[in-house]
Design an enzyme around this catalytic site. Structure first.
Site, short mmCIF file in Angstrom:
data_model
loop_
_atom_site.label_atom_id
_atom_site.label_comp_id
_atom_site.label_asym_id
_atom_site.label_seq_id
_atom_site.Cartn_x
_atom_site.Cartn_y
_atom_site.Cartn_z
N HIS A 52 -2.55 -9.27 -6.81
CA HIS A 52 -2.65 -8.89 -8.21
C HIS A 52 -2.93 -10.11 -9.06
O HIS A 52 -2.65 -11.24 -8.66
CB HIS A 52 -1.37 -8.20 -8.69
CG HIS A 52 -0.13 -9.04 -8.54
ND1 HIS A 52 0.54 -9.15 -7.34
CD2 HIS A 52 0.55 -9.81 -9.41
CE1 HIS A 52 1.58 -9.94 -7.48
NE2 HIS A 52 1.61 -10.38 -8.74
N CYS B 198 8.14 -13.86 -12.03
CA CYS B 198 7.14 -14.39 -11.11
C CYS B 198 5.96 -14.88 -11.94
O CYS B 198 5.89 -14.60 -13.14
CB CYS B 198 6.70 -13.33 -10.09
SG CYS B 198 5.72 -11.98 -10.78
#
Length: 678
Positions: free
Chosen positions: A65, A196
């Site tokens: 992603h 993250c």
């Protein structure tokens, strides 16, 4: 969610053999629907994200992603592989692959829905249903939340199954009034923060895993997710009432000081996904033993948030780079000022009296002396700052005082750069050891600001003055003498080696080691150390300049996005920003990196052979007037650039010829694509 994934974005028989090929196959479906405008540009962004941390998860899941300027609308593509594809998970290949594409400026609502998907992936029933789906439309409906659950996706975003927490980690209405705890004992309470680099998937999967593990263990876990959609701060009362803290993150925790003074477990975000029960058990154990842990306030730029299994060598490198990253601005400012002082006032300027007592406004020599003396004072901070921030990288703010003290002692006993390295490591290790001691609750508040700095400074001072200081000073003097006497073939070989290191990973760990070696020499400058600094900067300029030259000479060998990047690479290379070549290396590492290394070695060797010197640690061509033998220095850079550009053109030309833009010839390049550490 139904607008983000359709049957056209599902491949139930994904035949790709590598993660790069899988990403390309799914991304091509996005391009066909107009969701992605530039296939190769988008894949480069995916590869850059993958380089930060593998996206494979236990349970056979891969979630590549990224956020990209080449994405027109938030999009999700799904592929199911029979053979499995390696995405770096510890338990083996992934058979369920989700490619998540978010625009660079995606709105919060869409990112929250994508985050909801990340939470669903922690549900075994959900993944089991996807593995048994018989059609693309069935899989798309499952992912969109239309099957088998009847509730809308918005309901999933606003609350978890039990209605306690929102997808953004905030405490909802149900959480504000939890069910009464059993009367016999209050539950153990944990607050956690997950984050993250992208803030789309791992952040929310770690939160979900921690919450579920807490439920199973009878522990109250409240999570603050610091994702791309922003974050809602936990209620201060919830934080205050917590018995322990878990940080599962790969980017700095925002407002980390809110959690100070509690037993803390600090790990990478994947640890929160893969072993949440172990983390909960660990923080409970710390609380029961009364272990004091001082959470960091503002992490260093190279903060280590990796797995506990991370090797000592990796941790050591990160600690050292922490000190170097804070030292470099002092080197840059001080070095440039000293170099300007010499350039204006000549090499006798170091004998000028203090400008505080003798300064003539209209005399150039006075201004030269002013710059030289300011630069000298800035340089005097190099070793203390290096030692202080190595300790800071290891133990946070309590390490600063003993680190700075140790660095100052290193200067006092002439232990120099090596003494600063040793002092920083000793200071950080001493603080970490003291933090593990069991202390009464009444003393916890003064430990970081009084007790730890005091005790650690005594230990560091004793060791530096009386035990290891003199041997290190002797080693430092030997290194200085070696650099001073460096000449001939030895100098050329060292230049070539440094050039190879500077171009190996383009701003990564190996590059930083070579740069730190050169910068460390400026702390005790001599003819040899100034030659090393010149060779390192020259070699670091080669990769982006070479890529810029190659895209200009043979543009047809590069994609449209690479040709655009080539224009910017001229400026980046001239400014000594090696990272300007990363987009090219990420797309085609097997051709670009060897070519860059060859050119860097040529430039480094020539710079040493020409005996070029440099007192400034940065600046590129903009500090050419401050370089010894500037014309030969430019010749060395040009020679390496031409060699590197010629090699990359030959290597790319040797493969199957490709037309401009996206074509069949570009496929072999994609198949060799690997992540490059930035």
């Amino acid at each position: 969610m139904s607008r983000m994934i359709t049957a056209d974005l599902v491949d139930l028989d994904l035949s790709a053999g590598t993660k790069e090929a899988a990403a390309r196959s799914l991304a091509e479906r996005m391009v066909a629907l107009g969701r992605v405008t530039d296939l190769d540009g988008f894949l480069a962004d995916v590869a850059a994200r993958e380089a930060q941390m593998p996206t494979g998860l236990d349970g056979g899941i891969g979630i590549p992603h990224c956020r990209s300027a080449h994405v027109t609308a938030p999009t999700l593509a799904f592929g199911r592989s029979r053979a499995g594809i390696d995405f770096g998970a510890a338990d083996g290949p992934a058979d369920l692959i989700f490619l998540i594409a978010a625009p660079a400026g995606a709105d919060d609502a869409h990112l929250t829905i994508l985050s909801s998907l990340a939470r669903q992936l922690m549900d075994e029933d959900f993944t089991r249903a996807l593995r048994s789906a018989s059609s693309a439309s069935e899989a798309a409906a499952l992912i969109a939340g239309e099957e088998p659950e009847p509730e809308s996706p918005e309901a999933d975003v606003s609350a978890d199954v039990d209605g306690s927490f929102g997808a953004d980690g905030s405490v909802g209405a149900a959480a504000a009034a939890p069910a009464p705890a059993p009367a016999e004992a209050a539950p153990f309470r944990i607050v956690a923060v997950t984050s993250c680099p992208t803030g789309i998937a791992h952040t929310y999967m770690a939160a979900e895993a921690l919450e579920k593990a807490g439920e199973a263990a009878g522990v109250e876990v409240v999570v603050e997710t610091q994702g791309s959609a922003g974050f809602t701060r936990l209620d201060p009362a919830v934080v205050e009432a917590a018995d322990g803290v878990i940080f599962a993150h790969d980017v700095p925790v925002r407002e980390k000081e809110r959690f100070a003074g509690k037993p803390t477990v600090d790990v990478g975000v994947k640890a929160g996904i893969n072993r949440p029960a172990e983390l909960i058990s660990e923080v409970r154990g710390k609380a029961e033993r009364g272990e004091f842990t001082a959470p960091a306030g503002s992490p260093t730029p190279v903060e280590s948030a990796g797995e506990p299994t991370e090797g000592y060598g990796t941790k050591l490198r990160k600690w050292l780079m922490s000190g170097v990253s804070y030292m470099v601005p002092f080197v840059a400012a001080g070095g440039l000022l000293i170099a300007l002082g010499f350039a204006i006032g000549g090499y006798d300027i170091d004998k000028a009296p203090s400008v505080a007592e003798h300064f003539a406004w209209g005399q150039a020599d006075s201004w030269a002396a002013l710059m030289f003396q300011i630069g000298g004072l800035a340089f005097a901070f190099l070793v203390p700052v290096l030692a202080g921030y190595i300790a800071y990288g290891m133990a946070d703010r309590p390490g600063l005082v003993p680190g700075f003290v140790g660095g100052s002692i290193a200067l006092t006993i002439d232990a120099g750069f090596l003494g600063g390295l040793a002092a920083g490591l000793i200071a950080g290790g001493t603080v970490l050891a003291i933090q593990k001691l069991k202390v009464p609750a009444a003393l916890r508040g003064i430990m970081p600001v009084v007790v730890i700095p005091l005790l650690a400074s005594i230990v560091v001072g004793f060791l530096m003055f009386l035990v290891i200081g003199k041997p290190i000073a002797g080693l430092q003097n030997a290194l200085t003498d070696w650099l001073s006497g460096l000449s001939g073939a030895n100098a050329v070989i060292l230049g070539a080696l440094l050039g190879l290191m500077m171009c190996f990973d383009l701003g990564g760990p190996v590059n930083k080691v070579a740069y730190a070696f050169a910068v460390g020499g400026l702390a005790t400058p001599n003819e040899g150390s100034l030659k090393v600094m010149a060779a390192v900067m020259a070699a670091g300029m080669v990769p982006p300049l070479a890529m810029a030259l190659a895209t200009t000479v043979r543009g047809r060998l590069f994609t449209k996005a690479e040709r655009e990047n080539g224009k910017a690479a001229w400026v980046l290379g001239a400014s000594f920003i090696s990272e300007g070549a990363i987009p090219f290396a990420a797309a085609d590492p097997l051709r670009v990196i060897p070519a860059a290394m060859a050119g860097g070695a040529v430039t480094g060797a020539l710079s040493m052979a020409f005996e070029c010197t440099l007192r400034a640690p940065h600046g590129g061509i903009f500090v050419i007037p401050l370089i010894g033998n500037p014309l030969l220095y430019l010749l060395a850079i040009v020679a390496g650039t031409v060699v590197s550009a010629a090699l990359v053109i030959v290597l790319k030309g040797a493969r199957k010829s490709a037309p401009e833009g996206v074509g069949a010839g570009e496929q072999p390049q994609a198949e060799t694509k690997v992540a490059v550490a930035a």
